[in-house]
Design an enzyme around this catalytic site. Sequence first.
Site, short mmCIF file in Angstrom:
data_model
loop_
_atom_site.label_atom_id
_atom_site.label_comp_id
_atom_site.label_asym_id
_atom_site.label_seq_id
_atom_site.Cartn_x
_atom_site.Cartn_y
_atom_site.Cartn_z
N SER A 143 2.60 36.84 41.56
CA SER A 143 1.83 37.89 40.88
C SER A 143 0.54 38.04 41.68
CB SER A 143 1.50 37.43 39.46
OG SER A 143 0.47 38.22 38.88
N TYR A 156 -0.70 30.77 33.58
CA TYR A 156 0.00 31.75 34.41
C TYR A 156 -0.58 31.74 35.83
CZ TYR A 156 2.16 36.31 35.48
OH TYR A 156 2.91 37.33 36.03
N1 LIG Z 1 5.05 42.97 34.55
C1 LIG Z 1 4.02 42.70 35.30
O1 LIG Z 1 2.98 43.39 35.24
C2 LIG Z 1 4.09 41.55 36.27
C3 LIG Z 1 3.08 41.46 37.24
C4 LIG Z 1 3.12 40.41 38.16
C5 LIG Z 1 4.17 39.51 38.12
N2 LIG Z 1 5.14 39.63 37.17
C6 LIG Z 1 6.22 38.63 37.19
O2 LIG Z 1 7.47 39.29 37.25
C7 LIG Z 1 8.49 38.40 36.77
C8 LIG Z 1 9.41 39.16 35.85
O3 LIG Z 1 8.71 39.51 34.67
P1 LIG Z 1 8.76 40.98 34.05
O4 LIG Z 1 7.40 41.54 34.13
O5 LIG Z 1 9.89 41.74 34.59
O6 LIG Z 1 8.97 40.60 32.50
P2 LIG Z 1 10.20 40.82 31.50
O7 LIG Z 1 9.83 40.03 30.28
O8 LIG Z 1 10.50 42.25 31.35
O9 LIG Z 1 11.40 40.11 32.26
C9 LIG Z 1 11.46 38.70 32.39
C10 LIG Z 1 12.92 38.25 32.24
O10 LIG Z 1 12.93 36.82 32.35
C11 LIG Z 1 13.75 36.29 31.32
N3 LIG Z 1 13.34 34.91 31.02
C12 LIG Z 1 12.26 34.49 30.31
N4 LIG Z 1 12.27 33.16 30.21
C13 LIG Z 1 13.37 32.71 30.87
C14 LIG Z 1 13.92 31.44 31.12
N5 LIG Z 1 13.36 30.32 30.62
N6 LIG Z 1 15.05 31.35 31.86
C15 LIG Z 1 15.65 32.47 32.33
N7 LIG Z 1 15.19 33.71 32.10
C16 LIG Z 1 14.05 33.83 31.39
C17 LIG Z 1 13.57 37.24 30.15
O11 LIG Z 1 14.62 37.17 29.23
C18 LIG Z 1 13.48 38.58 30.87
O12 LIG Z 1 14.76 39.17 30.99
C19 LIG Z 1 7.76 37.23 36.12
O13 LIG Z 1 7.78 36.12 36.99
C20 LIG Z 1 6.34 37.76 35.96
O14 LIG Z 1 5.40 36.72 35.95
C21 LIG Z 1 5.12 40.63 36.25
#
Ligand SMILES: NC(=O)c1ccc[n+]([C@@H]2O[C@H](COP(=O)([O-])OP(=O)(O)OC[C@H]3O[C@@H](n4cnc5c(N)ncnc54)[C@H](O)[C@@H]3O)[C@@H](O)[C@H]2O)c1
Length: 274
Positions: A143, A156
């Site tokens: 991130s 985080y």
């Molecule tokens: N959305 C943002 O703004 C953002 C920004 C920077 C980084 N990220 C990172 O992107 C990645 C994906 O997140 P996202 O934003 O798509 O969120 P999201 O919640 O839409 O998707 C995350 C997915 O991970 C799954 N998940 C959660 N815990 C789990 C576990 N213990 N084992 C297996 N699967 C699990 C959830 O069911 C979900 O399908 C994460 O690592 C997050 O930190 C997101």
Amino acid sequence: MRELAGKVAVITGGGSGIGRGMAHAFADSGMRVAIGDIEPAAGESVRAEIEGKGGDCTAERLDVVDREAVQRFADAVFERFGAVHVLCNNAGVVTFDLMDEITDADWRWVIGVNLEGVVNGLQAFLPRMKAQEGEKHVVNTASIAGIGPHEGIAPYVATKYAVVGISETLRAERPHHGIGCSVLCPGNVQTQIVASGRNRQDTVGGPDHRVHPDVQSQIAQGMDPMEVGRIVRQAVLDDDLYIFTHPETREIFDARFAAIRAAYDKADARAGDA
Ligand SMILES: NC(=O)c1ccc[n+]([C@@H]2O[C@H](COP(=O)([O-])OP(=O)(O)OC[C@H]3O[C@@H](n4cnc5c(N)ncnc54)[C@H](O)[C@@H]3O)[C@@H](O)[C@H]2O)c1
């Protein structure tokens, strides 16, 4: 990686958001895709979307914190597809509290999914990827919170800094194992991340349905996760280490590194005085 068609991509957390975006982007380039997600219905719906447009995709329930389950997931993927060319350690969660309010369970949950989950993925997949002929690549989702401090989300930030460090080191070790590595550092993306408490395991307090309207409205204005998926795909083709999706987040990097540079200047001056 020069060619994606016919190769195999594994994506943890592929049932939603950025993982779903990556699954579609890779499938659209002719890759076969294996999704592991703690929400079986979410993984299944992405599998159906990809198969509905002629792709080849599997989806399994997977908790990335469960080291043995990740090993079994890897066994199943290698059995089904015979190889893994792109491993995306992407599952991630977040809590929103100031440092003095964070509970043990909060720390354990976020460290478990965001850091140990990545380690478990690397341990389960890397040895077999190393033994495989041809190009192979890891994409770890960090991130912009892995590049500079962000208030209110310390666990985080801690885990995302760790993921950046692991990725930089994996990349540096490429001469020993032949595996490329990219680290994805997005800003706000329109996903369900703010509601990640929906998937909080009972061992660390169980589901948390608190709402966070301010963060939610920022995330709602974020980038389309399908676009993030396409950016990641191009970065794998280009063999980029860092993947930045939001140019405006450069100021977070600049502020941190200006402070570090100033501290080195002070150390230089001290050494000069001595
Ligand atoms: N959305 C943002 O703004 C953002 C920004 C920077 C980084 N990220 C990172 O992107 C990645 C994906 O997140 P996202 O934003 O798509 O969120 P999201 O919640 O839409 O998707 C995350 C997915 O991970 C799954 N998940 C959660 N815990 C789990 C576990 N213990 N084992 C297996 N699967 C699990 C959830 O069911 C979900 O399908 C994460 O690592 C997050 O930190 C997101």
